[in-house]
Design a protein around this motif. Sequence first.
Motif, PDB file in Angstrom:
ATOM      1  N   VAL A 128      -3.422  -2.825  12.297  1.00 56.75           N
ATOM      2  CA  VAL A 128      -1.695  -2.377  13.360  1.00 56.75           C
ATOM      3  C   VAL A 128      -1.632  -3.556  13.549  1.00 56.75           C
ATOM      4  N   GLN A 129       0.051  -3.105  13.423  1.00 55.26           N
ATOM      5  CA  GLN A 129       0.847  -4.410  14.439  1.00 55.26           C
ATOM      6  C   GLN A 129       0.645  -4.282  16.371  1.00 55.26           C
ATOM      7  N   GLU A 130       0.256  -5.348  17.011  1.00 51.77           N
ATOM      8  CA  GLU A 130       0.220  -5.482  17.816  1.00 51.77           C
ATOM      9  C   GLU A 130       0.766  -4.889  18.422  1.00 51.77           C
ATOM     10  N   ASN A 131       1.568  -4.179  18.911  1.00 50.02           N
ATOM     11  CA  ASN A 131       2.379  -3.464  19.832  1.00 50.02           C
ATOM     12  C   ASN A 131       2.687  -1.983  19.563  1.00 50.02           C
ATOM     13  N   CYS A 132       1.909  -1.731  18.704  1.00 52.68           N
ATOM     14  CA  CYS A 132       1.643  -0.096  18.597  1.00 52.68           C
ATOM     15  C   CYS A 132       0.006   0.402  18.959  1.00 52.68           C
ATOM     16  N   GLU A 133       0.643   1.380  19.817  1.00 48.12           N
ATOM     17  CA  GLU A 133      -0.235   2.219  20.631  1.00 48.12           C
ATOM     18  C   GLU A 133      -0.680   3.350  20.231  1.00 48.12           C
ATOM     19  N   LEU A 134      -2.048   3.847  19.604  1.00 51.12           N
ATOM     20  CA  LEU A 134      -2.510   4.761  18.701  1.00 51.12           C
ATOM     21  C   LEU A 134      -2.218   5.751  19.482  1.00 51.12           C
ATOM     22  N   VAL A 136      -0.356   6.936  20.508  1.00 51.78           N
ATOM     23  CA  VAL A 136       0.954   7.009  21.469  1.00 51.78           C
ATOM     24  C   VAL A 136       2.409   6.925  20.764  1.00 51.78           C
ATOM     25  N   SER A 137       2.436   5.508  20.383  1.00 56.94           N
ATOM     26  CA  SER A 137       3.547   5.112  19.344  1.00 56.94           C
ATOM     27  C   SER A 137       3.932   6.175  18.374  1.00 56.94           C
ATOM     28  N   ASP A 138       5.088   6.198  18.475  1.00 60.53           N
ATOM     29  CA  ASP A 138       5.963   7.347  17.208  1.00 60.53           C
ATOM     30  C   ASP A 138       5.759   6.973  15.977  1.00 60.53           C
ATOM     31  N   ASN A 139       5.596   5.599  15.674  1.00 56.74           N
ATOM     32  CA  ASN A 139       4.920   4.517  14.273  1.00 56.74           C
ATOM     33  C   ASN A 139       3.961   3.348  14.889  1.00 56.74           C
ATOM     34  N   THR A 140       2.839   4.092  13.899  1.00 57.28           N
ATOM     35  CA  THR A 140       1.911   3.263  13.623  1.00 57.28           C
ATOM     36  C   THR A 140       1.656   2.101  12.281  1.00 57.28           C
ATOM     37  N   ILE A 141       2.119   0.487  12.299  1.00 60.49           N
ATOM     38  CA  ILE A 141       2.501  -0.146  11.144  1.00 60.49           C
ATOM     39  C   ILE A 141       0.750  -0.466  11.044  1.00 60.49           C
ATOM     40  N   ILE A 142       0.702  -0.245   9.841  1.00 62.09           N
ATOM     41  CA  ILE A 142      -0.595  -1.488   9.682  1.00 62.09           C
ATOM     42  C   ILE A 142      -0.320  -2.702   8.424  1.00 62.09           C
ATOM     43  N   TYR A 143      -0.877  -3.745   8.369  1.00 62.20           N
ATOM     44  CA  TYR A 143      -0.927  -3.965   6.587  1.00 62.20           C
ATOM     45  C   TYR A 143      -1.683  -5.001   6.438  1.00 62.20           C
ATOM     46  N   GLY A 144      -1.684  -4.994   5.569  1.00 64.94           N
ATOM     47  CA  GLY A 144      -2.858  -5.583   4.434  1.00 64.94           C
ATOM     48  C   GLY A 144      -2.353  -6.330   3.321  1.00 64.94           C
ATOM     49  N   HIS A 145      -3.180  -7.220   2.357  1.00 69.73           N
ATOM     50  CA  HIS A 145      -2.976  -8.148   1.751  1.00 69.73           C
ATOM     51  C   HIS A 145      -3.270  -7.844   0.462  1.00 69.73           C
ATOM     52  N   HIS A 146      -1.886  -7.938  -0.396  1.00 72.55           N
ATOM     53  CA  HIS A 146      -1.660  -7.889  -1.618  1.00 72.55           C
ATOM     54  C   HIS A 146      -2.123  -8.738  -2.526  1.00 72.55           C
TER      55      HIS A 146
END
Length: 269
Positions: A128-134, A136-146
């Motif tokens: 999860v992107q470091e500034n997202c608060e599960l 609470v945040s309107d948008n939680t951004i999750i990254y993963g490799h391809h």
Amino acid sequence: MIAGAALFAALLLFSGVMLCREIKDSQQSAQAFETLAKLVVDKPKLDIQLDGEASRPEDKPSADEPAPEITAAEKYAAIHEKNNDFVGWLRIEDTNINYPVMQSTDNPNFYLKHNFDKEYSNYGVPYVQENCELGVSDNTIIYGHHMDDGSMFADLCKYESEDFYREHKTIQFDTMDGFGKYEVVAVFKTVAYSNEGFPYFLFVKADKPEDFDDFIAKCKELALYDTGVTAEYGDKLITLSTCEYSRDNGRMVIVAKKTESAPEVGGDA
């Protein structure tokens, strides 16, 4: 002539070594995630201790009583104990996406190149992107490799096909606070780190409802097809992001909104 042959042989040897290393890393990564999945608990423990004594048969629910429901905290407790950077579990049916999700707020992108045990790995762990608060945040951004072997978030690119989307409209993302089912709102491609791209990763929390509406409108504008699903201010979103190779710095992005807090029936990690 001899020097050229020697150089070719050296390059061939180097390529072979790198290929073997990549295969080994792939195998180790897959095995590590399989081991973690086995730590997921599907049923609450009934053989609890009562005042220092083993529970008695009469203390257990009878066959006529409904089985107690497990909480998300119980389901993933063993994984969280191994690494408290663990924040959730992400799963999409008929894909390889069935992974723990991490967050390192003090060390952004740490899990881009580190495994669950915090050792260096090209595979990393979805995070999860470091500034997202599960929660609470309107948008939680999750990254993963391809990854070339189809692991990690490579299967997000299956959503390029509308037919695949029609059969896989929901995404399961559980956190330690609860179970979550998310409905896909939009699928789009963009470019990262470019004035030509859409900086979807900048939208975490709306200062006003219009900010939320603008984000959804842009996602819909870029969408590869119409899902018929939208979202409004107050909904909680997840945005899944991975590399996409049709252009330089390409990204495949899936935006989904939370629709349920209950676990899927038979939804095992």
